[in-house]
Design a protein around this motif. Structure first.
Motif, PDB file in Angstrom:
ATOM      1  N   LEU A 212      10.026  16.312 -25.451  1.00  0.00           N
ATOM      2  CA  LEU A 212      10.465  16.438 -26.855  1.00  0.00           C
ATOM      3  C   LEU A 212      10.902  15.078 -27.368  1.00  0.00           C
ATOM      4  O   LEU A 212      11.511  14.311 -26.624  1.00  0.00           O
ATOM      5  N   THR A 213      10.619  14.799 -28.612  1.00  0.00           N
ATOM      6  CA  THR A 213      11.154  13.576 -29.220  1.00  0.00           C
ATOM      7  C   THR A 213      11.704  13.919 -30.600  1.00  0.00           C
ATOM      8  O   THR A 213      11.004  14.505 -31.430  1.00  0.00           O
ATOM      9  N   LEU A 214      12.970  13.577 -30.793  1.00  0.00           N
ATOM     10  CA  LEU A 214      13.599  13.792 -32.095  1.00  0.00           C
ATOM     11  C   LEU A 214      13.847  12.436 -32.744  1.00  0.00           C
ATOM     12  O   LEU A 214      14.700  11.656 -32.301  1.00  0.00           O
ATOM     13  N   PRO A 215      13.085  12.104 -33.786  1.00  0.00           N
ATOM     14  CA  PRO A 215      13.284  10.802 -34.453  1.00  0.00           C
ATOM     15  C   PRO A 215      14.622  10.760 -35.194  1.00  0.00           C
ATOM     16  O   PRO A 215      15.141  11.804 -35.599  1.00  0.00           O
ATOM     17  N   GLY A 216      15.158   9.566 -35.364  1.00  0.00           N
ATOM     18  CA  GLY A 216      16.413   9.398 -36.093  1.00  0.00           C
ATOM     19  C   GLY A 216      16.283   9.897 -37.523  1.00  0.00           C
ATOM     20  O   GLY A 216      15.217   9.801 -38.129  1.00  0.00           O
ATOM     21  N   GLY A 217      17.363  10.454 -38.048  1.00  0.00           N
ATOM     22  CA  GLY A 217      17.363  10.924 -39.428  1.00  0.00           C
ATOM     23  C   GLY A 217      16.695  12.268 -39.642  1.00  0.00           C
ATOM     24  O   GLY A 217      16.491  12.677 -40.775  1.00  0.00           O
ATOM     25  N   CYS A 218      16.353  12.943 -38.553  1.00  0.00           N
ATOM     26  CA  CYS A 218      15.621  14.225 -38.670  1.00  0.00           C
ATOM     27  C   CYS A 218      16.407  15.386 -38.065  1.00  0.00           C
ATOM     28  O   CYS A 218      17.308  15.197 -37.266  1.00  0.00           O
ATOM     29  N   ILE A 219      15.983  16.579 -38.454  1.00  0.00           N
ATOM     30  CA  ILE A 219      16.555  17.800 -37.875  1.00  0.00           C
ATOM     31  C   ILE A 219      15.446  18.519 -37.113  1.00  0.00           C
ATOM     32  O   ILE A 219      14.363  18.754 -37.669  1.00  0.00           O
ATOM     33  N   MET A 220      15.721  18.832 -35.854  1.00  0.00           N
ATOM     34  CA  MET A 220      14.728  19.583 -35.068  1.00  0.00           C
ATOM     35  C   MET A 220      15.285  20.964 -34.730  1.00  0.00           C
ATOM     36  O   MET A 220      16.416  21.088 -34.273  1.00  0.00           O
ATOM     37  N   GLY A 221      14.503  21.978 -34.989  1.00  0.00           N
ATOM     38  CA  GLY A 221      14.893  23.349 -34.661  1.00  0.00           C
ATOM     39  C   GLY A 221      14.257  23.783 -33.358  1.00  0.00           C
ATOM     40  O   GLY A 221      13.053  23.619 -33.154  1.00  0.00           O
ATOM     41  N   LEU A 222      15.097  24.306 -32.474  1.00  0.00           N
ATOM     42  CA  LEU A 222      14.614  24.787 -31.186  1.00  0.00           C
ATOM     43  C   LEU A 222      14.578  26.310 -31.267  1.00  0.00           C
ATOM     44  O   LEU A 222      15.617  26.950 -31.393  1.00  0.00           O
ATOM     45  N   ILE A 223      13.372  26.843 -31.231  1.00  0.00           N
ATOM     46  CA  ILE A 223      13.219  28.291 -31.403  1.00  0.00           C
ATOM     47  C   ILE A 223      12.723  28.907 -30.107  1.00  0.00           C
ATOM     48  O   ILE A 223      11.822  28.370 -29.456  1.00  0.00           O
ATOM     49  N   GLY A 224      13.319  30.011 -29.750  1.00  0.00           N
ATOM     50  CA  GLY A 224      12.865  30.702 -28.547  1.00  0.00           C
ATOM     51  C   GLY A 224      13.591  32.019 -28.403  1.00  0.00           C
ATOM     52  O   GLY A 224      14.703  32.171 -28.919  1.00  0.00           O
ATOM     53  N   GLU A 225      12.979  32.948 -27.690  1.00  0.00           N
ATOM     54  CA  GLU A 225      13.642  34.239 -27.475  1.00  0.00           C
ATOM     55  C   GLU A 225      14.795  34.062 -26.488  1.00  0.00           C
ATOM     56  O   GLU A 225      14.934  32.987 -25.897  1.00  0.00           O
ATOM     57  N   ASN A 226      15.599  35.105 -26.292  1.00  0.00           N
ATOM     58  CA  ASN A 226      16.676  35.022 -25.299  1.00  0.00           C
ATOM     59  C   ASN A 226      16.089  34.668 -23.938  1.00  0.00           C
ATOM     60  O   ASN A 226      15.102  35.271 -23.517  1.00  0.00           O
ATOM     61  N   GLY A 227      16.702  33.707 -23.278  1.00  0.00           N
ATOM     62  CA  GLY A 227      16.229  33.331 -21.942  1.00  0.00           C
ATOM     63  C   GLY A 227      15.028  32.404 -21.960  1.00  0.00           C
ATOM     64  O   GLY A 227      14.409  32.166 -20.916  1.00  0.00           O
ATOM     65  N   ALA A 228      14.696  31.856 -23.139  1.00  0.00           N
ATOM     66  CA  ALA A 228      13.525  30.972 -23.220  1.00  0.00           C
ATOM     67  C   ALA A 228      13.825  29.588 -22.640  1.00  0.00           C
ATOM     68  O   ALA A 228      12.906  28.859 -22.263  1.00  0.00           O
ATOM     69  N   GLY A 229      15.114  29.237 -22.601  1.00  0.00           N
ATOM     70  CA  GLY A 229      15.480  27.929 -22.047  1.00  0.00           C
ATOM     71  C   GLY A 229      16.163  27.005 -23.049  1.00  0.00           C
ATOM     72  O   GLY A 229      16.358  25.826 -22.760  1.00  0.00           O
TER      73      GLY A 229
END
Lengths: 220, 279
Positions: B23-40
């Protein structure tokens, strides 16, 4: 680490009021009592392991996980509990000693060697509890840690009883008499007690180090 | 500079494995982590914060290895699912503790957020509602001038009005190009509203990590019959739901004939289609 200590003192004040009241009552009883060793040692003994109660609350409130997100190392988190224990235990120790001095003076039986011995006994027992308990708590958490601690104490006690039953330890040995009165004072020399103090300090430092090692490996 | 760089991150619990995450999150950005329960999602966040040890891979926060120096956490604001503030403390006491914890702690910012989010200063934390607890966690996370916010289900439990307000706060936070946010949530609509990047996690594997606008441009929903679907290039279809009323398919827009009407897809639908397809 100041934030961690401040948090522990806020919590100790909030959650351990009953303990602190009990400690005050015991000090008061020891003040009016007649050398009853139980009332003299109990406040310091309990105060030294109060951080254990705080760790239980930390686990319940999920502070254990949250503290892992803050700029504190795991050794600072462990050390804060040892320092809190030393402060609370030290405070009880000073109060108990002051009460003993006043009591001895009022009764006209002031004895420096007796006072010194009370101090050494408090010191040893005050440090011994956390030394044995904390590494288990930091390795296994409060629930499992407490069970492991009682198991170890049980095994040690069974060992002493076994040695007594085969005559290796005499039931008249001073250490076996601490249940009621300070009659053992004349039988154990201060120098031996000081050696035991040094051993207990070493044990305490080793316990501190082991707790840090265990907690570093623990996943939050 | 990237706020976060995760390469080949793996953590094996036996029954669950976070597998080779990148994963790479560039500066100045918002990243959403989506996953079901237990996805990690929580495992990923704990690994980023070095709360658990990784089996392999590297994690860089603001250009530095996440295990390099504990002081790195001075620049990170975190809100966990359970918040983690001791129940007996009130907001004022929490502020004092944090002022001794963070070198950049700002009492004024803290007081302003308490006021803005209507958080009582003297009420014990145990008497707070779930939403109020979250708001205090968010306030603490924002009051020490962090460069990176890591939020694990931070909007759950908030009512829609406050959630909207909090999302605006997160959006404002990233107006500074040195500020970034990694946020995990079950409420996908929240993430769709504020995120620049979307990452899908499923059973410990990264299904996708892409700019949100590109995702919404690339994918669409096609309503058709089963025979129409069978005529399409198989690689154009990324997921499908068949019902007696027809077929709903997730498709790559640029591989679908122009005459077939493709409607926009929401991030939530995209996630559901992809997860079902990967099963």
């Amino acid at each position: 680490m100041n934030g961690l200590l401040l948090k522990d003192f806020y919590m100790a004040f909030e959650y351990c009021r009953a303990f602190l009241l009990m400690v005050s009552v015991f000090i008061a009883v020891s003040f009016f009592g007649d050398d009853n060793i139980f009332f003299i040692i109990y406040p310091t003994l309990i105060s030294g392991i109060l951080p254990m109660t705080l760790i239980s609350y930390d686990e319940r409130d999920k502070w254990t996980q949250y503290s892992g997100t803050l700029p504190y190392s795991k050794s600072q988190i462990v050390s804060s509990k040892y320092i809190t224990g030393l402060c609370l235990g030290g405070f009880s120790f000073i109060l108990t000693m002051l009460a003993s001095v006043v009591r001895m003076n009022i009764n006209g039986v002031f004895s420096l060697s007796k006072l010194l011995f009370i101090g050494i006994l408090l010191f040893i027992l005050g440090l011994l509890g956390p030394s044995l308990l904390f590494p288990f708590v930091f390795k296994y958490g409060t629930e499992k840690g407490r069970i492991a601690y009682y198991l170890i104490i049980g095994v040690l006690w069974a060992g002493v009883m076994m040695f007594m039953s085969i005559g290796f330890v005499n039931s008249d040995t001073p250490i076996m008499n601490i249940g009621s009165k300070l009659v053992f004072i004349n039988t154990v020399s201060i120098s031996i007690a000081l050696i035991i103090c040094a051993v207990v300090i070493a044990l305490y430092l080793m316990s501190w180090y082991l707790s840090i090692l265990f907690y570093r490996r623990r996943e939050l | 500079m990237n706020a976060l760089e995760i390469k080949n991150l793996t953590k094996n619990y036996g029954g669950f494995k976070l597998d080779n995450l990148n994963l790479t999150l560039p500066g100045g950005c918002i990243m959403g982590l989506i996953g079901e329960n237990g996805a990690g999602k929580s495992t990923t966040i704990k690994l980023i914060l070095d709360m658990i040890s990784r089996d392999s891979g590297t994690i860089k926060i603001l250009g530095r290895d996440n295990r390099e120096n504990i002081q790195l956490k001075q620049d990170i604001g975190v809100v966990l699912d359970d918040v983690g503030i001791p129940e007996c403390l009130n907001s004022k006491q929490v502020g004092k503790i944090m002022s001794h914890t963070f070198t950049n702690w700002n009492d004024k910012i803290f007081a302003d957020y308490l006021k803005q989010l209507s958080i009582p200063p003297n009420k014990p934390f145990k008497e707070f509602s779930r939403g109020m607890k979250m708001k205090l966690g968010i306030t603490v996370a924002l009051s020490h001038n962090p460069k990176l916010l890591i939020l694990d289900e931070a909007t759950s439990g908030l009512d829609p009005v406050i959630r909207d307000e909090v999302l605006d706060i997160f959006s404002d936070f990233t107006r500074d190009e040195n500020h970034s946010v990694l946020i995990s949530s079950h409420i996908v609509s929240d993430l769709e509203k504020i995120c620049d990047y979307i990452a899908f996690l499923h059973k410990g594997k990264l299904l996708l990590c892409q700019e949100k606008d590109i995702l919404l441009e690339q994918y669409g929903i096609l309503h058709c019959t089963e025979s129409q679907l069978s005529e399409l290039e198989p690689s154009a279809v990324k997921g499908k739901k068949i019902s007696p009323y027809g077929v709903q398919a997730l498709v790559l827009r640029n591989r679908i004939p122009a005459q077939m009407g493709v409607s926009p897809v929401s991030i939530e639908d995209l996630f559901i289609f992809m997860v079902k397809e990967s099963v």
